[in-house]
Design an enzyme around this catalytic site. Structure first.
Site, mmCIF file in Angstrom:
data_model
loop_
_atom_site.group_PDB
_atom_site.id
_atom_site.type_symbol
_atom_site.label_atom_id
_atom_site.label_comp_id
_atom_site.label_asym_id
_atom_site.label_seq_id
_atom_site.Cartn_x
_atom_site.Cartn_y
_atom_site.Cartn_z
ATOM 1 N N LYS A 118 0.831 -1.198 0.000
ATOM 2 C CA LYS A 118 0.000 0.000 0.000
ATOM 3 C C LYS A 118 0.878 1.267 0.000
ATOM 4 O O LYS A 118 2.095 1.173 0.241
ATOM 5 C CB LYS A 118 -0.922 -0.048 1.231
ATOM 6 N N TYR A 153 -12.460 -2.916 -3.011
ATOM 7 C CA TYR A 153 -12.963 -3.012 -1.636
ATOM 8 C C TYR A 153 -14.495 -2.986 -1.570
ATOM 9 O O TYR A 153 -15.056 -2.574 -0.541
ATOM 10 C CB TYR A 153 -12.382 -1.866 -0.793
ATOM 11 N N ASN A 177 -1.683 -0.211 7.495
ATOM 12 C CA ASN A 177 -1.119 -1.554 7.712
ATOM 13 C C ASN A 177 -0.273 -2.079 6.548
ATOM 14 O O ASN A 177 -0.042 -3.275 6.419
ATOM 15 C CB ASN A 177 -2.214 -2.546 8.128
ATOM 16 N N HIS A 194 -1.567 -5.649 1.537
ATOM 17 C CA HIS A 194 -2.830 -6.367 1.343
ATOM 18 C C HIS A 194 -2.517 -7.752 0.807
ATOM 19 O O HIS A 194 -1.608 -7.913 -0.009
ATOM 20 C CB HIS A 194 -3.712 -5.640 0.319
ATOM 21 N N GLU A 212 -9.289 -10.654 -7.722
ATOM 22 C CA GLU A 212 -8.397 -9.498 -7.577
ATOM 23 C C GLU A 212 -7.324 -9.482 -8.670
ATOM 24 O O GLU A 212 -7.004 -8.426 -9.217
ATOM 25 C CB GLU A 212 -7.757 -9.520 -6.179
HETATM 26 P P1 RTP Z 1 -6.601 -6.167 3.204
HETATM 27 O O1 RTP Z 1 -7.812 -6.421 2.322
HETATM 28 O O2 RTP Z 1 -6.063 -4.783 3.078
HETATM 29 O O3 RTP Z 1 -5.564 -7.239 3.101
HETATM 30 O O4 RTP Z 1 -7.128 -6.289 4.646
HETATM 31 P P2 RTP Z 1 -7.922 -7.483 5.282
HETATM 32 O O5 RTP Z 1 -8.536 -8.387 4.257
HETATM 33 O O6 RTP Z 1 -7.000 -8.121 6.245
HETATM 34 O O7 RTP Z 1 -9.036 -6.687 6.060
HETATM 35 P P3 RTP Z 1 -10.390 -6.045 5.584
HETATM 36 O O8 RTP Z 1 -11.353 -6.239 6.699
HETATM 37 O O9 RTP Z 1 -10.776 -6.500 4.210
HETATM 38 O O10 RTP Z 1 -10.037 -4.512 5.556
HETATM 39 C C1 RTP Z 1 -9.398 -3.927 4.436
HETATM 40 C C2 RTP Z 1 -8.514 -2.807 4.894
HETATM 41 O O11 RTP Z 1 -9.331 -1.779 5.449
HETATM 42 C C3 RTP Z 1 -8.621 -1.105 6.452
HETATM 43 N N1 RTP Z 1 -9.387 -1.149 7.685
HETATM 44 N N2 RTP Z 1 -9.494 -0.115 8.470
HETATM 45 N N3 RTP Z 1 -10.216 1.624 10.564
HETATM 46 C C4 RTP Z 1 -10.650 0.371 10.604
HETATM 47 O O12 RTP Z 1 -11.321 -0.076 11.511
HETATM 48 C C5 RTP Z 1 -10.279 -0.499 9.490
HETATM 49 N N4 RTP Z 1 -10.643 -1.756 9.339
HETATM 50 C C6 RTP Z 1 -10.071 -2.169 8.177
HETATM 51 C C7 RTP Z 1 -7.275 -1.803 6.612
HETATM 52 O O13 RTP Z 1 -6.319 -1.100 5.801
HETATM 53 C C8 RTP Z 1 -7.559 -3.167 6.024
HETATM 54 O O14 RTP Z 1 -6.371 -3.774 5.582
#
Ligand code: RTP
Length: 149
Positions: A9, A49, A112, A115, A126
Protein backbone atom coordinates in the site's frame (compact mmCIF):
# COMPACT_ATOMS: atom_id res chain seq x y z
CA UNK A 1 -0.15 -23.76 -8.30
CA UNK A 2 -2.29 -21.45 -6.17
CA UNK A 3 -1.93 -17.71 -6.81
CA UNK A 4 -2.46 -14.74 -4.51
CA UNK A 5 -2.71 -11.00 -5.08
CA UNK A 6 -0.37 -9.03 -2.80
CA UNK A 7 -0.22 -5.24 -2.75
CA UNK A 8 2.20 -2.93 -0.97
CA UNK A 9 0.00 0.00 0.00
CA UNK A 10 1.08 3.68 -0.37
CA UNK A 11 2.49 3.84 3.18
CA UNK A 12 4.59 0.71 2.60
CA UNK A 13 5.98 2.16 -0.63
CA UNK A 14 6.62 5.61 0.91
CA UNK A 15 8.40 4.07 3.90
CA UNK A 16 10.84 2.20 1.66
CA UNK A 17 9.57 -1.28 2.53
CA UNK A 18 9.11 -2.64 -1.02
CA UNK A 19 12.33 -4.66 -1.18
CA UNK A 20 11.91 -6.01 2.38
CA UNK A 21 8.36 -7.24 1.66
CA UNK A 22 9.33 -8.82 -1.67
CA UNK A 23 12.30 -10.51 0.03
CA UNK A 24 10.04 -12.29 2.52
CA UNK A 25 7.92 -13.80 -0.25
CA UNK A 26 11.01 -14.82 -2.22
CA UNK A 27 12.69 -16.33 0.83
CA UNK A 28 9.62 -18.39 1.69
CA UNK A 29 9.77 -19.92 -1.79
CA UNK A 30 6.86 -18.25 -3.56
CA UNK A 31 7.24 -17.45 -7.26
CA UNK A 32 6.71 -13.88 -8.45
CA UNK A 33 4.57 -13.98 -11.59
CA UNK A 34 3.46 -10.34 -11.93
CA UNK A 35 4.64 -6.98 -10.59
CA UNK A 36 3.85 -3.34 -11.33
CA UNK A 37 3.64 0.08 -9.70
CA UNK A 38 0.24 1.75 -10.08
CA UNK A 39 -1.89 4.69 -8.94
CA UNK A 40 -5.34 3.12 -9.30
CA UNK A 41 -8.45 5.20 -9.93
CA UNK A 42 -11.10 5.86 -7.32
CA UNK A 43 -13.47 3.50 -9.18
CA UNK A 44 -10.86 0.73 -9.28
CA UNK A 45 -10.27 0.95 -5.53
CA UNK A 46 -14.01 1.06 -4.77
CA UNK A 47 -14.40 -2.13 -6.81
CA UNK A 48 -11.45 -3.80 -5.06
CA UNK A 49 -12.96 -3.01 -1.64
CA UNK A 50 -16.65 -3.36 -2.72
CA UNK A 51 -17.45 -5.72 0.18
CA UNK A 52 -16.46 -2.98 2.67
CA UNK A 53 -18.62 -0.25 1.06
CA UNK A 54 -20.97 0.05 4.06
CA UNK A 55 -18.19 0.46 6.66
CA UNK A 56 -17.54 3.74 8.48
CA UNK A 57 -13.84 3.63 7.51
CA UNK A 58 -14.55 3.03 3.80
CA UNK A 59 -13.99 6.57 2.45
CA UNK A 60 -10.87 6.98 4.58
CA UNK A 61 -9.58 3.65 3.27
CA UNK A 62 -10.09 4.77 -0.35
CA UNK A 63 -8.30 8.09 0.31
CA UNK A 64 -5.41 6.25 1.99
CA UNK A 65 -5.12 3.86 -0.95
CA UNK A 66 -5.07 6.83 -3.35
CA UNK A 67 -2.40 8.73 -1.39
CA UNK A 68 0.51 7.38 -3.45
CA UNK A 69 1.64 4.59 -5.73
CA UNK A 70 0.94 0.95 -4.88
CA UNK A 71 3.12 -2.01 -5.79
CA UNK A 72 0.80 -4.74 -7.10
CA UNK A 73 2.02 -8.32 -7.35
CA UNK A 74 0.93 -11.87 -7.99
CA UNK A 75 2.77 -14.64 -6.15
CA UNK A 76 2.33 -18.36 -6.82
CA UNK A 77 3.02 -21.39 -4.67
CA UNK A 78 1.50 -24.10 -2.51
CA UNK A 79 -1.24 -22.60 -0.31
CA UNK A 80 -0.18 -19.10 -1.45
CA UNK A 81 -3.31 -17.29 -0.17
CA UNK A 82 -3.26 -18.49 3.45
CA UNK A 83 0.55 -18.60 3.53
CA UNK A 84 0.80 -15.09 2.11
CA UNK A 85 -1.58 -13.75 4.77
CA UNK A 86 0.53 -15.45 7.42
CA UNK A 87 3.60 -13.60 6.13
CA UNK A 88 1.64 -10.31 6.25
CA UNK A 89 0.28 -10.82 9.78
CA UNK A 90 -3.14 -9.83 11.13
CA UNK A 91 -5.20 -7.02 9.55
CA UNK A 92 -4.71 -5.06 12.78
CA UNK A 93 -0.95 -4.70 13.32
CA UNK A 94 -1.54 -4.56 17.09
CA UNK A 95 -2.50 -8.26 16.88
CA UNK A 96 0.37 -9.16 14.52
CA UNK A 97 3.28 -11.09 15.94
CA UNK A 98 6.85 -9.85 15.52
CA UNK A 99 8.28 -11.74 12.57
CA UNK A 100 5.28 -10.96 10.39
CA UNK A 101 5.48 -8.00 8.00
CA UNK A 102 2.82 -5.95 9.80
CA UNK A 103 4.12 -7.08 13.20
CA UNK A 104 7.58 -5.80 12.30
CA UNK A 105 6.78 -2.62 10.40
CA UNK A 106 3.38 -1.18 11.32
CA UNK A 107 1.32 -0.06 14.28
CA UNK A 108 -2.25 0.69 13.29
CA UNK A 109 -5.05 -0.86 11.19
CA UNK A 110 -5.54 2.21 8.99
CA UNK A 111 -1.84 2.15 7.97
CA UNK A 112 -1.12 -1.55 7.71
CA UNK A 113 1.22 -1.33 4.67
CA UNK A 114 0.10 -4.38 2.69
CA UNK A 115 -2.83 -6.37 1.34
CA UNK A 116 -3.19 -10.08 0.66
CA UNK A 117 -6.08 -12.06 -0.84
CA UNK A 118 -8.15 -13.86 1.80
CA UNK A 119 -9.12 -16.89 -0.35
CA UNK A 120 -8.41 -18.52 -3.69
CA UNK A 121 -11.70 -17.14 -5.02
CA UNK A 122 -10.90 -13.53 -4.01
CA UNK A 123 -7.35 -13.95 -5.31
CA UNK A 124 -8.54 -14.86 -8.79
CA UNK A 125 -11.05 -11.95 -8.78
CA UNK A 126 -8.40 -9.50 -7.58
CA UNK A 127 -5.78 -10.73 -10.06
CA UNK A 128 -8.30 -10.19 -12.89
CA UNK A 129 -9.10 -6.69 -11.56
CA UNK A 130 -5.47 -5.56 -11.20
CA UNK A 131 -3.70 -7.35 -14.07
CA UNK A 132 -4.28 -8.09 -17.72
CA UNK A 133 -3.56 -11.67 -18.83
CA UNK A 134 -0.52 -10.43 -20.80
CA UNK A 135 0.99 -8.99 -17.60
CA UNK A 136 1.23 -12.40 -15.92
CA UNK A 137 4.52 -14.19 -16.55
CA UNK A 138 4.41 -17.97 -16.72
CA UNK A 139 7.89 -19.27 -15.88
CA UNK A 140 9.60 -22.19 -14.18
CA UNK A 141 11.21 -21.45 -10.82
CA UNK A 142 14.69 -23.05 -11.20
CA UNK A 143 14.65 -24.22 -7.57
CA UNK A 144 11.17 -25.80 -7.87
CA UNK A 145 12.42 -29.34 -7.14
CA UNK A 146 14.24 -28.07 -4.03
CA UNK A 147 11.01 -26.54 -2.65
CA UNK A 148 8.48 -29.25 -3.50
CA UNK A 149 8.48 -33.06 -3.39
P1 RTP B 1 -6.60 -6.17 3.20
O1 RTP B 1 -7.81 -6.42 2.32
O2 RTP B 1 -6.06 -4.78 3.08
O3 RTP B 1 -5.56 -7.24 3.10
O4 RTP B 1 -7.13 -6.29 4.65
P2 RTP B 1 -7.92 -7.48 5.28
O5 RTP B 1 -8.54 -8.39 4.26
O6 RTP B 1 -7.00 -8.12 6.25
O7 RTP B 1 -9.04 -6.69 6.06
P3 RTP B 1 -10.39 -6.04 5.58
O8 RTP B 1 -11.35 -6.24 6.70
O9 RTP B 1 -10.78 -6.50 4.21
O10 RTP B 1 -10.04 -4.51 5.56
C1 RTP B 1 -9.40 -3.93 4.44
C2 RTP B 1 -8.51 -2.81 4.89
O11 RTP B 1 -9.33 -1.78 5.45
C3 RTP B 1 -8.62 -1.10 6.45
N1 RTP B 1 -9.39 -1.15 7.68
N2 RTP B 1 -9.49 -0.11 8.47
N3 RTP B 1 -10.22 1.62 10.56
C4 RTP B 1 -10.65 0.37 10.60
O12 RTP B 1 -11.32 -0.08 11.51
C5 RTP B 1 -10.28 -0.50 9.49
N4 RTP B 1 -10.64 -1.76 9.34
C6 RTP B 1 -10.07 -2.17 8.18
C7 RTP B 1 -7.27 -1.80 6.61
O13 RTP B 1 -6.32 -1.10 5.80
C8 RTP B 1 -7.56 -3.17 6.02
O14 RTP B 1 -6.37 -3.77 5.58
Amino acid sequence: MERTFIAIKPDGVARGLVAKIIKRFEQRGYKLVALKMVKPSDAHLREHYADLAGKGFFNGLIEYMKSGPIVAMVWAGENACAGGRMLLGETNPQSSLPGSIRGDYSLTIGRNICHGSDSVESAEKEIALWFGKDEICDWELPVHSLLYE
